[in-house]
Design an enzyme around this catalytic site. Structure first.
Site, PDB file in Angstrom:
ATOM      1  N   GLU A 111      30.622  38.087  47.581  1.00  0.00           N
ATOM      2  CA  GLU A 111      31.330  38.958  46.647  1.00  0.00           C
ATOM      3  C   GLU A 111      30.441  39.146  45.430  1.00  0.00           C
ATOM      4  OE1 GLU A 111      35.154  37.614  45.189  1.00  0.00           O
ATOM      5  OE2 GLU A 111      35.599  39.600  44.402  1.00  0.00           O
ATOM      6  N   GLY A 167      33.063  30.070  39.433  1.00  0.00           N
ATOM      7  CA  GLY A 167      33.830  28.850  39.702  1.00  0.00           C
ATOM      8  C   GLY A 167      33.909  28.543  41.194  1.00  0.00           C
ATOM      9  N   MET A 198      34.787  30.596  45.417  1.00  0.00           N
ATOM     10  CA  MET A 198      34.900  31.833  46.184  1.00  0.00           C
ATOM     11  C   MET A 198      35.797  31.647  47.403  1.00  0.00           C
ATOM     12  SD  MET A 198      34.105  34.955  46.457  1.00  0.00           S
ATOM     13  CE  MET A 198      34.778  35.900  47.796  1.00  0.00           C
ATOM     14  N   GLU A 199      36.673  32.614  47.590  1.00  0.00           N
ATOM     15  CA  GLU A 199      37.766  32.511  48.568  1.00  0.00           C
ATOM     16  C   GLU A 199      37.413  32.941  49.986  1.00  0.00           C
ATOM     17  OE1 GLU A 199      37.689  34.800  45.962  1.00  0.00           O
ATOM     18  OE2 GLU A 199      38.445  36.739  46.631  1.00  0.00           O
ATOM     19  N   ASN A 200      36.157  32.838  50.428  1.00  0.00           N
ATOM     20  CA  ASN A 200      35.770  33.246  51.782  1.00  0.00           C
ATOM     21  C   ASN A 200      36.792  32.756  52.813  1.00  0.00           C
ATOM     22  OD1 ASN A 200      33.100  33.854  50.590  1.00  0.00           O
ATOM     23  ND2 ASN A 200      33.004  31.618  50.462  1.00  0.00           N
ATOM     24  N   HIS A 257      43.991  28.718  43.153  1.00  0.00           N
ATOM     25  CA  HIS A 257      43.595  30.129  43.058  1.00  0.00           C
ATOM     26  C   HIS A 257      42.900  30.592  44.346  1.00  0.00           C
ATOM     27  CE1 HIS A 257      42.177  33.747  40.813  1.00  0.00           C
ATOM     28  NE2 HIS A 257      41.158  33.649  41.658  1.00  0.00           N
ATOM     29  N   GLU A 258      41.901  29.850  44.761  1.00  0.00           N
ATOM     30  CA  GLU A 258      41.149  30.269  45.950  1.00  0.00           C
ATOM     31  C   GLU A 258      42.042  30.221  47.191  1.00  0.00           C
ATOM     32  OE1 GLU A 258      38.533  31.649  45.080  1.00  0.00           O
ATOM     33  OE2 GLU A 258      38.306  30.668  43.135  1.00  0.00           O
ATOM     34  N   HIS A 307      44.340  33.187  47.362  1.00  0.00           N
ATOM     35  CA  HIS A 307      43.656  34.420  47.770  1.00  0.00           C
ATOM     36  C   HIS A 307      43.803  34.667  49.272  1.00  0.00           C
ATOM     37  CE1 HIS A 307      41.638  36.375  44.480  1.00  0.00           C
ATOM     38  NE2 HIS A 307      40.852  35.366  44.152  1.00  0.00           N
ATOM     39  N   GLU A 347      42.754  39.914  41.896  1.00  0.00           N
ATOM     40  CA  GLU A 347      42.485  38.875  40.896  1.00  0.00           C
ATOM     41  C   GLU A 347      43.658  38.701  39.912  1.00  0.00           C
ATOM     42  OE1 GLU A 347      40.485  36.800  41.482  1.00  0.00           O
ATOM     43  OE2 GLU A 347      38.957  37.739  42.743  1.00  0.00           O
TER      44      GLU A 347
HETATM   45  N1  0A1 Z   1      36.559  35.994  43.780  1.00  0.00           N
HETATM   46  C1  0A1 Z   1      36.226  34.759  43.147  1.00  0.00           C
HETATM   47  C2  0A1 Z   1      35.264  34.827  42.043  1.00  0.00           C
HETATM   48  C3  0A1 Z   1      33.886  35.250  42.305  1.00  0.00           C
HETATM   49  C4  0A1 Z   1      33.517  36.516  41.982  1.00  0.00           C
HETATM   50  C5  0A1 Z   1      32.216  36.920  42.085  1.00  0.00           C
HETATM   51  C6  0A1 Z   1      31.313  36.014  42.538  1.00  0.00           C
HETATM   52  O1  0A1 Z   1      30.018  36.383  42.619  1.00  0.00           O
HETATM   53  C7  0A1 Z   1      29.676  37.554  41.978  1.00  0.00           C
HETATM   54  C8  0A1 Z   1      31.676  34.736  42.881  1.00  0.00           C
HETATM   55  C9  0A1 Z   1      32.972  34.362  42.778  1.00  0.00           C
HETATM   56  C10 0A1 Z   1      37.471  34.226  42.488  1.00  0.00           C
HETATM   57  O2  0A1 Z   1      38.238  34.980  41.934  1.00  0.00           O
HETATM   58  O3  0A1 Z   1      37.643  33.025  42.496  1.00  0.00           O
HETATM   59 ZN    ZN Z   2      40.046  35.150  42.291  1.00  0.00          ZN
END
Ligand code: 0A1
Ligand code: ZN
Length: 850
Positions: A122, A254, A256-258, A290-291, A294, A313
């Site tokens: 992301e 912080g 990432m929600e993969n 949070h993650e 998601h 978000e």
């Molecule tokens: N989606 C994640 C945050 C996130 C966004 C961008 C990143 O790289 C550019 C990395 C993580 C969240 O909301 O936790």
């Molecule tokens: Zn998020």
């Protein structure tokens, strides 16, 4: 590399991709400097699209070969991607590329951290892994084979095969590429299990580097609580057989929600009582939640395009805030969120970086992971919930999940479920998504014949690109208090929809005191010129805990502004009111600790600027010091009692109750240290058996300009622990005297442990410099030039982190011309750096207003 002319992308230009993807197969042959990625993608024409250009994004890739239906092709390749002629019928695309994860310092795409392979896709990182339509509305199922001689090989979804040196993963849920993840390394698992309410047995694992096993238990508990909470409160269950979390030391954000494979900055997941503070534990619990949340709000229902980022978000931050309120204290969480919003979102929304919750254009999407999109985005959902009520909110969410599962959606889709559930027209409410800037709410009161009239006015100052503002729908929660503090009108929500509107309360025996914007019911700046006496009354009596706290905060701000502007002495109403609150042991210790907080120095600078004064950072700093000293003296007799109330029985636990006590103890210790020169802090430090106590004691010692011995001992004790060392670096800059701050930060950059390519370590020093208001704004400009020099150095290595940290300069126009000139000079110095990244170029030019 910098584009010749950076391109701007507009929301209004959205068009769907010309092809649909039936399946994606990826094979990774891992090698530090020559990883081969082979892709096999089944495409077919998209009947809903008119443009059939076959363009695949791709950056920093070395294309080895490509074929369509088995026939080799030679696509047109540029630095941004490739185009090829393709059949007007379903076809199989195959390609192989080579990439260099070992030299990927930007931490986007596939990169290496301490010998471990990991990914961050992301927003647009997947295009650095292979050629692909890298946009969130293109969704597909993925099968991933990883070949590599590392013990742990992970990807999204469920495991579907493994052998010596390989593993295969299959993700049955269609997803956009930004949710792709791969991890390979020498990792150990902290395993657990969770059974969903419909009986699915899920294997949970928290993967960490050997040596970190002792820091996993808390994160795992937080995960299980989150899974249960989402079932109980939102009816959302987990949907795979495994859920993996990996901790990585080098990470820009912080976490990432993969899908099925969350990747976390190790600072956002690893914790132990000896190495982590109460605040760390609370943050970890919130980020894990949070993650995890998601998985439904973001993954099962994703965004059509990146302009809709707040769709996932804002909603997910709102959900994690609800979770924290339920797990801990709702009023304390609300106060924390208001403090955070004012500290981070208000400056953004009232300066050159101001943008709507749903931006309408961008050059680099990574620059829009902002407090506005996240935190104001969550506030907008809170307002919506308040306006429609809890029951309608729950129904609307059920409809949202039902109607849009598996889709890539927009804010229009989101609002429509509320319109369909409630019959309400949300056209005006939608301005919260399109209009930037913080609305200012002014209140005037009238009293006659038993009728109390509140007149509310709203106005929003112009922001970049938006000169004219229209009235927004502002839910204003109001309650009225009688002369002896009884609530004569319980909280009700006034809906302000016009620029100016009056609301009447009739049949009152005496003139009431109004408690306005209870629970911080809208993200606005309230301008209510209550007298000190009225504020003191609310501080003593308000039945709404948020506004009671706010009354104290406003009293503190008023007295500080008078001290700065008129050389006034600290206000007795504030000191006496505070004393009464501290004495009241029926109040939650965490809440009393919050009462002892003061507005930040940056907030005071903003308040002065708004009132037409030029803030002097040193004058602000001395006023705060003077007020702190006066407070310590004023409540001196109470301090022993507060210290004893703060004592905790039994072993350390990071729960709300214990951490609230420690917060009160720490606030009391801060005051005590101003009276005893740090003697008690030295004792606390010597006896501390947890990081919360150790670090607070050390910080007050440093503020008392003592603690050199402890600082060295702390280093010796924790040298081996990178997360604790981040604290050691940061604390010295945070606690330095203003005049010594730039020099302290500079000296630390020469320390052998200052690994500036690691974002956590870089932020520990440079972030702390930017946050030390009087230190950063030293009149000789030393803070500015130090930060700018390091940002210039970091940019080619890690554009994302560099660009984010440029926001330290976003308030530059608040200050005197000398400081403005110096900041402009530093911003121009950054802007003129050859080959500056697109990320940083965009940030600096927006800040300069270019
Ligand atoms: N989606 C994640 C945050 C996130 C966004 C961008 C990143 O790289 C550019 C990395 C993580 C969240 O909301 O936790
Ligand atoms: Zn998020």
């Amino acid at each position: 590399m910098r584009d010749a002319a950076p391109t701007t992308i507009f929301l209004k230009d959205y068009t769907p991709f010309g092809y649909l993807l039936d399946s994606v197969h990826l094979t990774f042959d891992l090698s530090a400097h020559a990883t081969r990625v082979t892709s096999r993608i089944a495409f077919r024409p998209n009947p809903d699209a008119t443009d059939r250009t076959f363009f695949l994004h791709g950056e920093d890739l070395n294309l080895i070969r490509a074929s369509i239906n088995g026939t080799e092709v030679s696509p047109d390749v540029t630095g941004k991607g490739l185009t090829a002629d393709v059949p007007d019928a379903p076809f199989l695309w195959e390609a192989q590329v080579e990439i260099d994860p070992g030299n990927n310092t930007a931490l986007e795409g596939l990169y290496m951290s301490n010998g471990m392979y990991c990914t961050q896709c992301e927003a647009e990182g997947f295009r650095k892994i292979t050629y692909y339509p890298d946009r969130p509305d293109v969704m597909s199922t993925f099968t991933v084979r990883i070949n590599g001689d590392l013990p742990v090989l992970l990807s999204n979804g469920n495991p579907s095969g493994k052998g010596e040196g390989w593993a295969e993963w299959t993700d049955p849920w269609p997803k956009p590429a930004y949710l792709f993840a791969l991890v390979a390394g020498d990792l150990v698992a902290h395993p657990d299990r969770f059974t969903t309410r419909s009986g699915r047995d899920v294997a949970l694992n928290l993967w960490v580097r050997p040596g970190d096993e002792g820091k996993c238990a808390f994160g795992m508990e937080a995960l299980k609580k989150s899974m249960k909470w989402d079932e109980d409160v939102y009816g959302r269950e987990y949907d795979l057989d495994v859920f993996n979390i990996v901790a990585v030391d080098d990470f820009n954000m912080g976490a990432m929600e993969n899908k099925g494979l969350n990747i976390f900055n190790s600072s956002a997941v690893l914790a132990s009582p000896e190495t982590s503070t109460d605040a760390n534990f609370e943050r970890i619990e919130a980020i894990i939640a949070h993650e995890y949340f998601h998985n439904w709000t973001g993954n099962r229902i994703t965004c059509r395009d990146w302009f809709q980022l707040c769709l996932k978000e804002g909603l997910t931050v709102f959900r994690d805030a609800q979770f924290t309120s339920d797990m801990r204290s709702a009023p304390v969480k609300r106060i924390h969120d208001a403090i955070d919003l004012r500290a981070r979102q208000f400056p953004e929304d009232n300066g050159p970086l101001s943008h709507p919750v749903r931006p309408e254009s961008f050059q680099e999407i990574n620059n829009f992971y902002t407090a506005t999109v996240y935190e104001k985005g969550a506030e907008v959902i809170g307002m919506l919930k308040r306006l429609v009520g809890d029951e309608a909110y729950a129904k609307a969410l059920d409809l949202y999940f039902d109607r849009h599962d598996g889709q890539a959606c927009t804010i229009e889709d989101w609002l429509k479920v509320f319109e369909d559930t409630t019959g309400r027209d949300l056209t005006q409410f939608k301005r919260w998504y399109s209009q930037s800037g913080t609305p200012r709410l002014t209140v005037s009161e009238d009293w006659a014949d038993g009728t109390f009239t509140l007149t509310l006015k709203q106005r929003t100052d112009p922001t970049p690109g938006q000169a004219e503002k229209l009235p927004q729908v502002i839910p204003v929660a109001v309650g009225l208090l009688g002369p002896n503090g009884d609530e004569v009108r319980a909280t009700e929500v006034l809906e302000l929809t016009e620029a100016e509107q009056s609301f009447q309360f009739t049949a009152l025996a005496t003139r009431p005191t109004a408690s306005i914007l209870r629970e911080f019911s809208a993200p606005v700046i309230l301008e209510h010129d209550h007298s000190s006496a009225e504020r003191a009354f609310l501080l003593a009596h308000d039945t709404d805990p948020f506004n009671r706290w706010q009354a104290g905060r406003s009293l503190a701000q008023d007295t500080l502004l008078r001290m700065i502007l008129d050389e006034a002495t600290p206000d007795a109403d504030y000191l006496n009111g505070l004393q009464a609150v501290l004495r009241d042991d029926t109040l939650d210790p965490a809440y009393r600790a919050l009462m002892l907080g003061l507005p930040t120095q940056s907030e005071l600078a903003a308040a002065l600027h708004e009132r037409g004064h030029t803030p002097d950072p040193m004058a602000i700093w001395s006023a705060v010091e003077t007020l702190r000293q006066a407070t310590a003296q004023h409540v001196q007799d109470l301090l022993p009692r507060l210290h004893s109330e703060a004592l905790v029985d039994g072993p350390y636990s990071p729960d709300a109750q214990q951490s609230g006590k420690r917060a009160l103890g720490s606030a009391a210790l801060a005051l005590t240290s101003r009276l005893d020169g740090g003697a008690m802090a030295a004792t606390v430090y010597a006896n501390a058996d947890n990081m919360t106590l150790q670090l607070t004691a050390l910080s007050y010692l440093l503020r008392a300009r003592k603690g050199e011995v402890q600082l060295a001992a702390f280093y010796d004790q924790w040298q081996h622990d990178r997360l604790v060392m981040d604290k050691w670096f940061g604390l010295q800059v945070t606690m330095a005297a203003p005049e010594a701050t730039p020099e302290t930060a500079k000296a630390l950059t020469g320390h052998p442990d200052f690994n500036w390519k690691n974002p956590n370590r870089f932020r520990a020093v440079m972030g702390a410099l930017a946050m030390n208001h009087a230190g950063f704004h030293q009149p000789d400009g030393a803070g500015y030039s130090l930060l700018a020099g390091w940002l210039i150095r970091l940019d080619p290595v890690n554009p994302q982190t560099t660009a984010r940290m440029c926001s330290a300069f976003q308030t530059w126009k608040r200050y005197d011309t000398g400081r403005q000139d110096q900041m402009r000079t530093q911003l121009s110095r950054i802007a003129e750096t050859p080959n500056l990244s697109r990320d940083t170029t965009e940030m600096v030019s927006r800040i300069l207003g270019a």
